[in-house]
Write a protein that holds these residues in place. Structure first.
Motif, short mmCIF file in Angstrom:
data_model
loop_
_atom_site.label_atom_id
_atom_site.label_comp_id
_atom_site.label_asym_id
_atom_site.label_seq_id
_atom_site.Cartn_x
_atom_site.Cartn_y
_atom_site.Cartn_z
N LEU A 53 46.44 36.09 39.39
CA LEU A 53 47.55 36.78 38.72
C LEU A 53 47.27 38.26 38.54
CD1 LEU A 53 48.51 34.04 36.13
CD2 LEU A 53 50.00 34.98 37.91
N CYS A 54 46.03 38.62 38.25
CA CYS A 54 45.69 40.04 38.16
C CYS A 54 45.82 40.70 39.52
CB CYS A 54 44.27 40.21 37.63
SG CYS A 54 44.10 39.85 35.87
N GLU A 55 45.46 39.99 40.57
CA GLU A 55 45.61 40.56 41.91
C GLU A 55 47.08 40.72 42.28
OE1 GLU A 55 43.51 40.08 46.27
OE2 GLU A 55 42.72 39.08 44.48
N ILE A 56 47.91 39.78 41.85
CA ILE A 56 49.35 39.91 42.09
C ILE A 56 49.91 41.12 41.36
CG2 ILE A 56 51.59 38.82 41.62
CD1 ILE A 56 50.08 36.09 42.08
N MET A 57 49.47 41.36 40.13
CA MET A 57 49.93 42.55 39.41
C MET A 57 49.47 43.82 40.11
SD MET A 57 51.95 41.89 36.93
CE MET A 57 51.99 43.56 36.29
N ALA A 58 48.27 43.79 40.71
CA ALA A 58 47.81 44.94 41.48
C ALA A 58 48.73 45.20 42.66
CB ALA A 58 46.37 44.72 41.95
N ILE A 59 49.14 44.14 43.33
CA ILE A 59 50.06 44.27 44.45
C ILE A 59 51.37 44.90 43.98
CG2 ILE A 59 51.50 42.97 46.09
CD1 ILE A 59 49.18 40.95 46.26
N VAL A 92 42.71 49.21 38.05
CA VAL A 92 42.28 48.42 36.88
C VAL A 92 42.51 46.94 37.13
CG1 VAL A 92 42.73 47.98 34.45
CG2 VAL A 92 42.68 50.33 35.28
N TYR A 93 43.67 46.60 37.65
CA TYR A 93 43.95 45.19 37.94
C TYR A 93 43.05 44.63 39.04
CZ TYR A 93 48.11 44.31 35.05
OH TYR A 93 48.97 44.08 34.01
N VAL A 94 42.78 45.44 40.07
CA VAL A 94 41.91 44.97 41.15
C VAL A 94 40.52 44.67 40.61
CG1 VAL A 94 40.74 45.68 43.27
CG2 VAL A 94 43.18 46.08 43.02
N MET A 95 39.98 45.53 39.77
CA MET A 95 38.66 45.29 39.20
C MET A 95 38.65 44.03 38.34
SD MET A 95 35.50 45.85 38.73
CE MET A 95 35.26 47.39 39.63
N LEU A 96 39.64 43.87 37.48
CA LEU A 96 39.68 42.69 36.63
C LEU A 96 39.83 41.42 37.47
CD1 LEU A 96 39.59 41.67 33.74
CD2 LEU A 96 42.07 41.99 33.60
N ALA A 97 40.67 41.48 38.50
CA ALA A 97 40.84 40.33 39.39
C ALA A 97 39.52 39.95 40.04
CB ALA A 97 41.88 40.64 40.46
N ALA A 98 38.77 40.94 40.51
CA ALA A 98 37.50 40.67 41.18
C ALA A 98 36.50 40.02 40.24
CB ALA A 98 36.93 41.97 41.75
N LEU A 99 36.50 40.42 38.98
CA LEU A 99 35.56 39.86 38.01
C LEU A 99 35.93 38.45 37.59
CD1 LEU A 99 35.07 43.03 35.81
CD2 LEU A 99 33.32 41.96 37.23
N PHE A 145 55.36 39.97 34.25
CA PHE A 145 54.26 40.13 33.30
C PHE A 145 54.48 39.29 32.05
CE2 PHE A 145 52.49 42.35 29.59
CZ PHE A 145 51.15 42.42 29.93
N GLU A 146 55.67 39.35 31.50
CA GLU A 146 55.94 38.62 30.27
C GLU A 146 55.92 37.11 30.47
OE1 GLU A 146 59.65 40.19 28.94
OE2 GLU A 146 58.74 41.98 28.03
N GLN A 147 56.45 36.65 31.59
CA GLN A 147 56.55 35.21 31.81
C GLN A 147 55.25 34.58 32.27
OE1 GLN A 147 59.87 34.01 34.23
NE2 GLN A 147 59.19 31.89 34.41
N HIS A 148 54.52 35.26 33.14
CA HIS A 148 53.39 34.63 33.80
C HIS A 148 52.01 35.15 33.36
CE1 HIS A 148 56.13 32.54 36.42
NE2 HIS A 148 56.66 33.68 36.83
N ILE A 149 51.97 36.23 32.59
CA ILE A 149 50.68 36.78 32.19
C ILE A 149 50.56 36.90 30.67
CG2 ILE A 149 49.21 38.84 32.31
CD1 ILE A 149 50.12 39.18 35.18
N ALA A 150 51.44 37.69 30.05
CA ALA A 150 51.34 37.90 28.61
C ALA A 150 51.53 36.61 27.83
CB ALA A 150 52.37 38.94 28.16
N SER A 151 52.24 35.66 28.41
CA SER A 151 52.55 34.41 27.71
C SER A 151 51.32 33.53 27.48
CB SER A 151 53.59 33.62 28.52
OG SER A 151 53.11 33.36 29.84
N TRP A 152 50.19 33.82 28.13
CA TRP A 152 49.01 32.97 27.93
C TRP A 152 47.68 33.70 28.08
CZ3 TRP A 152 45.18 31.77 31.62
CH2 TRP A 152 45.42 32.29 32.90
N MET A 153 47.64 34.81 28.79
CA MET A 153 46.35 35.40 29.14
C MET A 153 45.67 36.08 27.96
SD MET A 153 45.44 37.42 32.70
CE MET A 153 46.45 36.38 33.73
N THR A 154 46.43 36.48 26.95
CA THR A 154 45.80 37.01 25.74
C THR A 154 44.89 35.96 25.13
OG1 THR A 154 47.64 38.52 25.26
CG2 THR A 154 46.20 37.92 23.42
N GLY A 155 45.36 34.72 25.09
CA GLY A 155 44.53 33.62 24.59
C GLY A 155 43.28 33.42 25.43
N LEU A 156 43.43 33.53 26.74
CA LEU A 156 42.27 33.41 27.63
C LEU A 156 41.22 34.46 27.31
CD1 LEU A 156 40.80 32.42 30.26
CD2 LEU A 156 42.14 34.17 31.46
#
Length: 227
Positions: free
Chosen positions: A133-139, A20-27, A156-167
């Motif tokens: 960041l999505c690719e890092i989560m895939a790793i 799931v993360y790999v696909m989102l990262a690619a898009l 996840f909490e510090q580097h993704i959830a803290s802003w990516m919901t807004g994105l």
């Protein structure tokens, strides 16, 4: 990965979250290719995933069939390409401080060094790009040698959830968004699912991983790119 006392959906989701993360990262990291859209529209998992994520993915897959490749590439360029000219600036530094390559990026790089994850020479965007960041989560979610759950949760909490919901909300409401509106929905549902998944330990449900990451060791390579 072994699981004990975990709800069934979490067992199944653990088996597919890297994909799931790999696909989102690619898009997110670049305009999709014909091959990527073919993979997307044919993509299915043997394991079940939460209904809200499955419904979002079904809409994304349908959009991949409905939109012409040329239209999707043009849409991506209007949304993301060119600092100040694209509708959306998909970097953590921008969402947190309205700056590029600021303190959020410095903090991210320090944490990546601790995890032993290094930037590849063929990646020209900064590490706080949403696709990176999505690719890092895939790793971090691949097995064996999976990153310990506590480290995944903190990252996840510090580097993704803290802003990516807004994105992802901004992508869904962007004027130029058509196909990418479904990408934004898929990303939003993934973050919701991931948050529930990573909170598993707090509810007394334990996932036991085989292998352990040693700080400073480069144990991970980027997952195979989807082109």
């Amino acid at each position: 990965m072994k699981k004990e006392d975990a709800p069934e959906w979490q067992n199944d989701y653990a088996n597919v979250r890297m994909d799931v993360y790999v696909m989102l990262a690619a898009l997110l990291r670049e305009a999709p290719s014909k091959r990527l859209l073919e993979i997307l529209t044919d993509m299915q998992w043997e394991d079940s995933i939460p209904d809200k994520l499955e419904r979002a993915f079904a809409k994304l897959r349908e959009a991949g069939r409905d939109y012409r490749l040329e239209a999707i590439v043009d849409e991506y360029n209007r949304l993301f390409v060119g600092l100040g000219s694209g509708e959306i600036v998909p970097y953590a530094s921008w969402y947190k401080e309205k700056k590029i390559q600021s303190m959020p990026l410095a903090s991210l790089r320090a944490d990546l060094m601790k995890l032993g994850i290094v930037r590849q020479t063929n990646w020209h965007e900064s590490e706080d790009h949403a696709g990176a960041l999505c690719e890092i989560m895939a790793i971090m979610s691949q097995t064996p040698n999976v990153v310990p759950r506590a480290a995944q949760t903190k990252f996840f909490e510090q580097h993704i959830a803290s802003w990516m919901t807004g994105l992802f909300k901004d992508i869904q409401s962007a004027k130029s968004a058509g196909f990418y509106r479904t990408v934004g929905l898929f990303g939003q549902r993934l973050l919701e699912t991931e948050k529930e998944f990573l909170q598993c330990d707090e509810k007394g449900q334990k996932f036991i991983t085989e292998g352990e990451l040693q700080n400073g060791d480069q144990l991970f390579e980027r997952p195979a790119n989807i082109h």
